[in-house]
Design a protein around this motif. Structure first.
Motif, mmCIF file in Angstrom:
data_model
loop_
_atom_site.group_PDB
_atom_site.id
_atom_site.type_symbol
_atom_site.label_atom_id
_atom_site.label_comp_id
_atom_site.label_asym_id
_atom_site.label_seq_id
_atom_site.Cartn_x
_atom_site.Cartn_y
_atom_site.Cartn_z
ATOM 1 N N ILE A 193 -7.593 17.192 2.323
ATOM 2 C CA ILE A 193 -6.473 16.500 2.953
ATOM 3 C C ILE A 193 -5.398 16.173 1.919
ATOM 4 C CG2 ILE A 193 -5.771 14.474 4.278
ATOM 5 C CD1 ILE A 193 -7.609 16.300 5.835
ATOM 6 N N GLU A 194 -5.844 15.699 0.765
ATOM 7 C CA GLU A 194 -4.891 15.274 -0.262
ATOM 8 C C GLU A 194 -4.164 16.445 -0.913
ATOM 9 O OE1 GLU A 194 -7.363 12.990 -2.839
ATOM 10 O OE2 GLU A 194 -7.272 11.177 -1.580
ATOM 11 N N SER A 195 -4.704 17.662 -0.755
ATOM 12 C CA SER A 195 -4.045 18.816 -1.376
ATOM 13 C C SER A 195 -2.816 19.284 -0.604
ATOM 14 C CB SER A 195 -5.032 19.985 -1.494
ATOM 15 O OG SER A 195 -5.243 20.616 -0.236
ATOM 16 N N VAL A 196 -2.667 18.811 0.636
ATOM 17 C CA VAL A 196 -1.468 19.162 1.407
ATOM 18 C C VAL A 196 -0.275 18.469 0.758
ATOM 19 C CG1 VAL A 196 -0.324 19.073 3.640
ATOM 20 C CG2 VAL A 196 -2.798 19.423 3.515
ATOM 21 N N GLN A 197 0.677 19.272 0.303
ATOM 22 C CA GLN A 197 1.793 18.715 -0.453
ATOM 23 C C GLN A 197 2.600 17.725 0.364
ATOM 24 O OE1 GLN A 197 4.565 21.657 -1.827
ATOM 25 N NE2 GLN A 197 5.767 20.227 -3.037
ATOM 26 N N SER A 198 2.930 18.110 1.610
ATOM 27 C CA SER A 198 3.746 17.228 2.446
ATOM 28 C C SER A 198 3.626 17.661 3.903
ATOM 29 C CB SER A 198 5.211 17.251 2.016
ATOM 30 O OG SER A 198 6.022 16.562 2.951
ATOM 31 N N PHE A 199 2.972 16.831 4.715
ATOM 32 C CA PHE A 199 2.910 17.134 6.140
ATOM 33 C C PHE A 199 4.305 17.105 6.756
ATOM 34 C CE2 PHE A 199 -1.595 15.667 5.733
ATOM 35 C CZ PHE A 199 -2.195 16.812 6.234
ATOM 36 N N THR A 200 5.177 16.276 6.194
ATOM 37 C CA THR A 200 6.551 16.203 6.698
ATOM 38 C C THR A 200 7.282 17.513 6.462
ATOM 39 O OG1 THR A 200 6.625 13.821 6.283
ATOM 40 C CG2 THR A 200 8.730 14.958 6.549
ATOM 41 N N SER A 201 7.132 18.080 5.269
ATOM 42 C CA SER A 201 7.798 19.355 4.964
ATOM 43 C C SER A 201 7.269 20.485 5.833
ATOM 44 C CB SER A 201 7.602 19.712 3.488
ATOM 45 O OG SER A 201 8.210 18.750 2.649
ATOM 46 N N LEU A 202 5.959 20.451 6.123
ATOM 47 C CA LEU A 202 5.375 21.494 6.956
ATOM 48 C C LEU A 202 5.828 21.359 8.399
ATOM 49 C CD1 LEU A 202 1.758 21.486 5.522
ATOM 50 C CD2 LEU A 202 3.377 23.373 5.390
ATOM 51 N N GLY B 137 -13.574 33.576 -1.136
ATOM 52 C CA GLY B 137 -14.182 33.450 0.181
ATOM 53 C C GLY B 137 -13.259 32.779 1.166
ATOM 54 N N ALA B 138 -13.297 33.250 2.395
ATOM 55 C CA ALA B 138 -12.417 32.697 3.434
ATOM 56 C C ALA B 138 -13.182 31.667 4.250
ATOM 57 C CB ALA B 138 -11.880 33.812 4.315
ATOM 58 N N ASN B 139 -13.635 30.624 3.572
ATOM 59 C CA ASN B 139 -14.296 29.520 4.253
ATOM 60 C C ASN B 139 -14.125 28.270 3.401
ATOM 61 O OD1 ASN B 139 -16.986 28.992 2.629
ATOM 62 N ND2 ASN B 139 -16.755 31.228 2.762
ATOM 63 N N TRP B 140 -14.278 27.112 4.020
ATOM 64 C CA TRP B 140 -13.998 25.856 3.317
ATOM 65 C C TRP B 140 -14.992 25.585 2.190
ATOM 66 C CZ3 TRP B 140 -9.516 23.808 3.288
ATOM 67 C CH2 TRP B 140 -8.688 23.853 4.415
ATOM 68 N N ASN B 141 -16.227 26.060 2.346
ATOM 69 C CA ASN B 141 -17.196 25.839 1.267
ATOM 70 C C ASN B 141 -16.754 26.525 -0.019
ATOM 71 O OD1 ASN B 141 -19.199 24.191 2.467
ATOM 72 N ND2 ASN B 141 -19.976 25.944 3.615
ATOM 73 N N ALA B 142 -16.175 27.719 0.111
ATOM 74 C CA ALA B 142 -15.710 28.445 -1.066
ATOM 75 C C ALA B 142 -14.380 27.912 -1.572
ATOM 76 C CB ALA B 142 -15.584 29.939 -0.734
ATOM 77 N N LEU B 143 -13.534 27.434 -0.659
ATOM 78 C CA LEU B 143 -12.183 27.030 -1.046
ATOM 79 C C LEU B 143 -12.081 25.574 -1.493
ATOM 80 C CD1 LEU B 143 -10.227 28.917 1.753
ATOM 81 C CD2 LEU B 143 -10.199 29.432 -0.687
ATOM 82 N N GLN B 144 -13.029 24.751 -1.089
ATOM 83 C CA GLN B 144 -12.963 23.348 -1.498
ATOM 84 C C GLN B 144 -12.996 23.191 -3.018
ATOM 85 O OE1 GLN B 144 -15.244 21.121 -2.856
ATOM 86 N NE2 GLN B 144 -14.584 19.091 -2.114
ATOM 87 N N PRO B 145 -13.866 23.916 -3.755
ATOM 88 C CA PRO B 145 -13.808 23.816 -5.222
ATOM 89 C C PRO B 145 -12.494 24.331 -5.802
ATOM 90 C CG PRO B 145 -15.905 24.748 -4.506
ATOM 91 C CD PRO B 145 -15.014 24.727 -3.310
ATOM 92 N N VAL B 146 -11.903 25.347 -5.146
ATOM 93 C CA VAL B 146 -10.617 25.869 -5.603
ATOM 94 C C VAL B 146 -9.547 24.790 -5.468
ATOM 95 C CG1 VAL B 146 -8.849 27.633 -5.211
ATOM 96 C CG2 VAL B 146 -11.274 28.231 -4.994
ATOM 97 N N ILE B 147 -9.633 24.032 -4.381
ATOM 98 C CA ILE B 147 -8.691 22.933 -4.168
ATOM 99 C C ILE B 147 -8.897 21.850 -5.216
ATOM 100 C CG2 ILE B 147 -8.135 21.025 -2.604
ATOM 101 C CD1 ILE B 147 -8.585 22.968 -0.286
ATOM 102 N N VAL B 148 -10.143 21.528 -5.500
ATOM 103 C CA VAL B 148 -10.438 20.518 -6.518
ATOM 104 C C VAL B 148 -9.835 20.924 -7.864
ATOM 105 C CG1 VAL B 148 -12.292 19.421 -7.831
ATOM 106 C CG2 VAL B 148 -12.509 19.691 -5.346
ATOM 107 N N ASN B 149 -9.760 22.227 -8.108
ATOM 108 C CA ASN B 149 -9.204 22.740 -9.369
ATOM 109 C C ASN B 149 -7.691 22.921 -9.320
ATOM 110 O OD1 ASN B 149 -11.645 22.854 -10.799
ATOM 111 N ND2 ASN B 149 -12.153 24.834 -9.882
ATOM 112 N N GLY B 150 -7.049 22.431 -8.255
ATOM 113 C CA GLY B 150 -5.591 22.400 -8.263
ATOM 114 C C GLY B 150 -4.880 23.221 -7.205
ATOM 115 N N ALA B 151 -5.606 24.049 -6.444
ATOM 116 C CA ALA B 151 -4.940 24.816 -5.388
ATOM 117 C C ALA B 151 -4.540 23.885 -4.247
ATOM 118 C CB ALA B 151 -5.860 25.920 -4.885
ATOM 119 N N ARG B 152 -3.560 24.307 -3.481
ATOM 120 C CA ARG B 152 -3.067 23.494 -2.370
ATOM 121 C C ARG B 152 -3.208 24.239 -1.060
ATOM 122 N NH1 ARG B 152 2.811 22.680 -3.596
ATOM 123 N NH2 ARG B 152 2.495 24.794 -4.376
ATOM 124 N N THR B 153 -3.488 23.484 -0.022
ATOM 125 C CA THR B 153 -3.571 24.085 1.294
ATOM 126 C C THR B 153 -2.467 23.519 2.181
ATOM 127 O OG1 THR B 153 -5.060 24.598 3.142
ATOM 128 C CG2 THR B 153 -5.167 22.365 2.250
#
Length: 290
Positions: free
Chosen positions: A200-209, A138-154
């Motif tokens: 927020i914590e899944s962002v690897q590096s705001f500096t790199s971005l 799903g292309a919405n935060w409700n669907a993607l938040q669990p994906v992030i909890v399971n290790g995906a990064r945004t």
């Protein structure tokens, strides 16, 4: 004296007169060369989303040697995110191409005396971009938040310094609450903040971005994140889909960047007129095609 001799002398006298006159003209001092007036530089501030386009149009506008009220004028453009302006960290130029109407509203609430010259010079909105099948859930935060909890990064821009980053958080709040009307209560809600924290914590590096995540993703790909919510124009300008295997999707809720052009009403009339002339140039067919 015969008539022919009289005519001859008259011709000679006329010829001598012409010669004398021409010599006199040549001996007159040359007319002074008008000293060209120096160009008056007028500063405008442009949001990063539109900076490259506006910068190119400034070069074309200045090449026309435009005059305002009889005075030559040149436009100087600088890139500045709206967050810097409405937070008071920076002041806009005589003209300001803001990211969105809400950025202008925030600045006006911060005591800036602004008048809208054009309600929308260009438009773009936030859309999702994801690698492989990361957006399938799903292309919405409700669907993607669990994906992030399971290790995906945004990946997205750092909210304290970026309007686009703040817009990402607003979309997250809209998804969370199921409403486009995001209130202060929603943003302050502890349950929402706990839900948002892994995002927020899944962002690897705001500096790199950096300030241009789409450009970074176009170069470095998935190493910076599995998916991202960014302005559509930045995906397109950086041709990310041509460089990376990326799929796009429109969110349930989005933030439109309608890019109004405003002027500071306390600026000199001449400078305001120069900005208004440049805005008409931007609204022209050639600039809009670009």
């Amino acid at each position: 004296m015969s008539r022919s001799r009289i005519v001859f002398f008259v011709i000679i006298l006329v010829a001598v007169g012409v010669i004398i006159a021409s010599q006199v003209v040549r001996q007159l001092p040359a007319a002074p060369t008008a000293t060209p007036q120096p160009s008056t530089e007028v500063r405008i501030t442009v949001n990063p989303l539109a900076f490259d386009w506006v910068n190119a149009q400034v070069s074309a506008f200045n090449a026309q040697n435009t005059t305002i009220q009889g005075r030559p004028v040149r436009i100087r453009v600088e890139s500045r995110d709206g967050v810097d302006i409405w937070s008071g960290r920076a002041t806009p130029g005589t003209g300001w191409l803001a990211e969105a109407t809400f950025a202008v509203t925030f600045a006006q609430e911060n005591a800036l005396n602004l008048r809208v010259v054009s309600p929308s010079i260009a438009k773009t909105l936030l859309i999702w971009g994801g690698f492989d099948r990361t957006l399938d859930s799903g292309a919405n935060w409700n669907a993607l938040q669990p994906v992030i909890v399971n290790g995906a990064r945004t990946a997205f821009t750092f909210p304290p310094t970026s309007t686009a980053g703040i817009a990402v958080l607003l979309v997250a709040a809209a998804d969370y609450s199921g409403s486009a009307q995001v209130s202060d209560d929603t943003l302050r809600d502890e349950a929402f903040r706990a839900w948002l924290r892994p995002v927020i914590e899944s962002v690897q590096s705001f500096t790199s971005l950096g300030g241009q995540p789409a450009a970074a993703i176009a170069t470095r790909g998935r190493s910076l994140g599995d998916f991202s919510l960014l302005p559509e124009s930045t995906w397109l300008v950086n041709k990310v889909s041509e460089r990376q295997n990326l799929k796009y999707a429109y969110p349930n809720y989005s933030v439109y960047f309608d890019m109004p052009f405003v002027v500071q009403q306390n600026a000199p009339d001449f400078e305001i007129a120069a900005v208004e002339s440049f805005v008409r140039f931007l609204e022209g067919s050639d600039a809009q095609k670009a």
